[in-house]
Design a protein around this motif. Structure first.
Motif, PDB file in Angstrom:
ATOM      1  N   GLY A   1      -4.395   5.572   8.975  1.00 30.48           N
ATOM      2  CA  GLY A   1      -4.679   6.614   7.753  1.00 30.48           C
ATOM      3  C   GLY A   1      -4.462   5.618   6.527  1.00 30.48           C
ATOM      4  N   GLY A   2      -5.571   6.004   5.521  1.00 27.62           N
ATOM      5  CA  GLY A   2      -5.398   5.099   4.346  1.00 27.62           C
ATOM      6  C   GLY A   2      -6.195   3.729   4.290  1.00 27.62           C
ATOM      7  N   THR A   3      -6.151   2.898   3.367  1.00 26.81           N
ATOM      8  CA  THR A   3      -6.827   1.611   3.454  1.00 26.81           C
ATOM      9  C   THR A   3      -5.593   0.601   3.560  1.00 26.81           C
ATOM     10  OG1 THR A   3      -8.619   2.216   2.202  1.00 26.81           O
ATOM     11  CG2 THR A   3      -8.179  -0.007   2.497  1.00 26.81           C
ATOM     12  N   PHE A   4      -5.446   0.054   4.766  1.00 27.02           N
ATOM     13  CA  PHE A   4      -4.029  -0.835   4.997  1.00 27.02           C
ATOM     14  C   PHE A   4      -4.218  -2.077   4.186  1.00 27.02           C
ATOM     15  CE2 PHE A   4      -1.111  -2.460   7.187  1.00 27.02           C
ATOM     16  CZ  PHE A   4      -1.466  -3.930   7.528  1.00 27.02           C
ATOM     17  N   SER A   5      -5.489  -2.393   4.214  1.00 27.43           N
ATOM     18  CA  SER A   5      -5.639  -3.820   3.264  1.00 27.43           C
ATOM     19  C   SER A   5      -5.239  -3.665   1.700  1.00 27.43           C
ATOM     20  CB  SER A   5      -6.990  -4.283   3.501  1.00 27.43           C
ATOM     21  OG  SER A   5      -7.669  -3.521   2.811  1.00 27.43           O
ATOM     22  N   ARG A   6      -5.112  -2.569   1.309  1.00 23.95           N
ATOM     23  CA  ARG A   6      -4.712  -2.236  -0.148  1.00 23.95           C
ATOM     24  C   ARG A   6      -3.277  -1.649  -0.228  1.00 23.95           C
ATOM     25  NH1 ARG A   6      -8.672  -2.465  -3.899  1.00 23.95           N
ATOM     26  NH2 ARG A   6     -10.670  -2.979  -3.280  1.00 23.95           N
ATOM     27  N   TYR A   7      -2.485  -1.907   0.819  1.00 24.19           N
ATOM     28  CA  TYR A   7      -1.138  -1.639   0.824  1.00 24.19           C
ATOM     29  C   TYR A   7      -0.293  -2.838   0.697  1.00 24.19           C
ATOM     30  CZ  TYR A   7      -2.163   3.173   2.669  1.00 24.19           C
ATOM     31  OH  TYR A   7      -2.377   4.406   2.840  1.00 24.19           O
ATOM     32  N   ALA A   8       0.650  -2.917  -0.327  1.00 21.73           N
ATOM     33  CA  ALA A   8       1.667  -3.649  -0.241  1.00 21.73           C
ATOM     34  C   ALA A   8       2.798  -3.081   1.003  1.00 21.73           C
ATOM     35  CB  ALA A   8       2.591  -3.620  -1.533  1.00 21.73           C
ATOM     36  N   MET A   9       3.151  -4.073   1.581  1.00 28.85           N
ATOM     37  CA  MET A   9       4.027  -3.593   2.897  1.00 28.85           C
ATOM     38  C   MET A   9       5.605  -4.251   2.668  1.00 28.85           C
ATOM     39  SD  MET A   9       2.291  -1.888   4.709  1.00 28.85           S
ATOM     40  CE  MET A   9       3.145  -1.779   6.219  1.00 28.85           C
TER      41      MET A   9
ATOM     42  N   SER B   1       2.786  -8.500  -0.608  1.00 26.05           N
ATOM     43  CA  SER B   1       1.691  -8.117  -1.591  1.00 26.05           C
ATOM     44  C   SER B   1       0.255  -8.000  -0.654  1.00 26.05           C
ATOM     45  CB  SER B   1       1.412  -9.093  -2.723  1.00 26.05           C
ATOM     46  OG  SER B   1       0.394  -8.961  -3.478  1.00 26.05           O
ATOM     47  N   TRP B   2      -0.638  -7.025  -1.290  1.00 27.58           N
ATOM     48  CA  TRP B   2      -1.752  -7.114  -0.516  1.00 27.58           C
ATOM     49  C   TRP B   2      -2.868  -7.766  -1.302  1.00 27.58           C
ATOM     50  CZ3 TRP B   2      -6.136  -4.834  -3.062  1.00 27.58           C
ATOM     51  CH2 TRP B   2      -5.677  -4.019  -4.215  1.00 27.58           C
ATOM     52  N   THR B   3      -2.717  -8.150  -2.348  1.00 28.95           N
ATOM     53  CA  THR B   3      -3.598  -8.750  -3.434  1.00 28.95           C
ATOM     54  C   THR B   3      -3.721 -10.479  -2.957  1.00 28.95           C
ATOM     55  OG1 THR B   3      -1.761  -9.145  -4.990  1.00 28.95           O
ATOM     56  CG2 THR B   3      -3.322  -7.238  -5.404  1.00 28.95           C
ATOM     57  N   ASP B   4      -2.363 -11.298  -2.825  1.00 26.76           N
ATOM     58  CA  ASP B   4      -2.569 -12.374  -2.814  1.00 26.76           C
ATOM     59  C   ASP B   4      -1.752 -13.090  -1.621  1.00 26.76           C
ATOM     60  OD1 ASP B   4      -0.435 -13.387  -5.768  1.00 26.76           O
ATOM     61  OD2 ASP B   4      -0.008 -12.121  -4.032  1.00 26.76           O
ATOM     62  N   ALA B   5      -1.265 -12.111  -0.763  1.00 30.10           N
ATOM     63  CA  ALA B   5      -0.394 -12.528   0.271  1.00 30.10           C
ATOM     64  C   ALA B   5       1.068 -13.002  -0.034  1.00 30.10           C
ATOM     65  CB  ALA B   5      -1.202 -13.175   1.173  1.00 30.10           C
ATOM     66  N   SER B   6       1.081 -12.807  -1.244  1.00 32.44           N
ATOM     67  CA  SER B   6       2.640 -13.349  -1.683  1.00 32.44           C
ATOM     68  C   SER B   6       3.651 -12.643  -1.043  1.00 32.44           C
ATOM     69  CB  SER B   6       2.882 -13.397  -3.321  1.00 32.44           C
ATOM     70  OG  SER B   6       2.672 -12.120  -3.698  1.00 32.44           O
ATOM     71  N   THR B   7       4.764 -13.338  -0.779  1.00 32.31           N
ATOM     72  CA  THR B   7       6.013 -12.612  -0.264  1.00 32.31           C
ATOM     73  C   THR B   7       7.277 -12.784  -0.775  1.00 32.31           C
ATOM     74  OG1 THR B   7       6.285 -14.844   1.082  1.00 32.31           O
ATOM     75  CG2 THR B   7       5.061 -13.286   2.069  1.00 32.31           C
ATOM     76  N   TYR B   8       8.193 -11.937  -0.745  1.00 26.05           N
ATOM     77  CA  TYR B   8       9.573 -11.821  -1.264  1.00 26.05           C
ATOM     78  C   TYR B   8      10.478 -11.543  -0.298  1.00 26.05           C
ATOM     79  CZ  TYR B   8      13.113 -11.411  -4.886  1.00 26.05           C
ATOM     80  OH  TYR B   8      14.519 -11.612  -5.495  1.00 26.05           O
TER      81      TYR B   8
ATOM     82  N   ALA C   1       7.545   0.062   5.502  1.00 24.58           N
ATOM     83  CA  ALA C   1       7.132   0.898   4.367  1.00 24.58           C
ATOM     84  C   ALA C   1       5.642   0.397   3.703  1.00 24.58           C
ATOM     85  CB  ALA C   1       7.958   1.031   3.439  1.00 24.58           C
ATOM     86  N   ALA C   2       4.830   1.243   3.050  1.00 21.22           N
ATOM     87  CA  ALA C   2       3.686   1.037   2.671  1.00 21.22           C
ATOM     88  C   ALA C   2       3.763   1.530   1.305  1.00 21.22           C
ATOM     89  CB  ALA C   2       2.632   1.568   3.322  1.00 21.22           C
ATOM     90  N   ALA C   3       3.193   0.612   0.223  1.00 24.88           N
ATOM     91  CA  ALA C   3       3.274   0.978  -1.067  1.00 24.88           C
ATOM     92  C   ALA C   3       1.750   0.861  -1.683  1.00 24.88           C
ATOM     93  CB  ALA C   3       4.147   0.186  -1.987  1.00 24.88           C
ATOM     94  N   THR C   4       1.169   1.843  -2.558  1.00 26.02           N
ATOM     95  CA  THR C   4       0.090   1.702  -3.038  1.00 26.02           C
ATOM     96  C   THR C   4       0.014   0.915  -4.327  1.00 26.02           C
ATOM     97  OG1 THR C   4       0.253   3.795  -4.128  1.00 26.02           O
ATOM     98  CG2 THR C   4      -0.972   3.862  -2.085  1.00 26.02           C
ATOM     99  N   ARG C   5       1.181   0.335  -4.763  1.00 21.66           N
ATOM    100  CA  ARG C   5       1.179  -0.416  -6.108  1.00 21.66           C
ATOM    101  C   ARG C   5       0.669  -1.874  -6.011  1.00 21.66           C
ATOM    102  NH1 ARG C   5       6.866  -0.096  -8.771  1.00 21.66           N
ATOM    103  NH2 ARG C   5       6.129  -1.908  -9.709  1.00 21.66           N
ATOM    104  N   LEU C   6       0.688  -2.487  -6.982  1.00 15.68           N
ATOM    105  CA  LEU C   6       0.541  -4.002  -7.048  1.00 15.68           C
ATOM    106  C   LEU C   6       1.796  -4.788  -6.968  1.00 15.68           C
ATOM    107  CD1 LEU C   6      -2.122  -4.237  -9.706  1.00 15.68           C
ATOM    108  CD2 LEU C   6      -2.432  -4.325  -7.487  1.00 15.68           C
ATOM    109  N   GLY C   7       1.667  -5.768  -6.491  1.00 10.30           N
ATOM    110  CA  GLY C   7       2.887  -6.586  -6.452  1.00 10.30           C
ATOM    111  C   GLY C   7       3.824  -6.822  -5.500  1.00 10.30           C
ATOM    112  N   LEU C   8       4.890  -7.047  -5.417  1.00 15.07           N
ATOM    113  CA  LEU C   8       6.091  -7.154  -4.533  1.00 15.07           C
ATOM    114  C   LEU C   8       7.182  -6.055  -4.758  1.00 15.07           C
ATOM    115  CD1 LEU C   8       6.223 -10.928  -4.349  1.00 15.07           C
ATOM    116  CD2 LEU C   8       5.238  -9.482  -2.362  1.00 15.07           C
ATOM    117  N   PRO C   9       6.988  -4.860  -4.435  1.00 12.23           N
ATOM    118  CA  PRO C   9       7.968  -3.906  -4.638  1.00 12.23           C
ATOM    119  C   PRO C   9       9.511  -4.043  -3.637  1.00 12.23           C
ATOM    120  CG  PRO C   9       6.065  -3.011  -3.475  1.00 12.23           C
ATOM    121  CD  PRO C   9       5.752  -4.167  -3.818  1.00 12.23           C
TER     122      PRO C   9
END
Length: 122
Positions: free
Chosen positions: A24-32, A50-57, A95-103
């Protein structure tokens, strides 16, 4: 819908790779993210991707031992945990987040899995 797998019983020093299949949803646009909760303790952040630049925390408690990754073709996120310690014992949740960045806070995430148990014996 998120479904974790890959948990189990492992001896201290061992490794596990947890998987989180997303439907469900667009996985590639979820922060995980991955969180964990030990008995009697609050849920704590483990790692985010992050889903935008594959950065991690990573949380300090797992930094250097964990790797979060994703395979957009398989709609699946992963958490590799090495050098497991007894205090890593917990239920692990993706968990999946629709927001940008690294929640890093649980309230930043929109969707959650049911969890997979990781037990590390000494």
């Amino acid at each position: 819908y998120l479904e974790e797998s890959g948990g189990g019983l492992v001896k201290a020093g061992g490794s596990l790779r947890l998987a989180c299949a997303v439907s469900g949803g667009t996985f590639s646009r979820y922060a995980m993210g991955w969180f964990r909760q030990a008995p009697g303790k609050d849920r704590e952040f483990v790692a985010a991707l992050s889903w935008t630049d594959a950065s991690t925390y990573y949380a300090d408690s797992v930094k250097g031992r964990c790797t979060i990754s994703r395979d957009n073709a398989k709609n699946t996120a992963y958490l590799q945990i090495n050098s497991l310690k007894p205090h890593d014992t917990a239920a692990y949740y993706c968990a999946a987040a629709t927001r940008l960045g690294l929640p890093t806070h649980s309230q930043d995430y929109n969707y959650w899995g049911q969890g997979t148990q990781v037990t590390v014996s000494s």
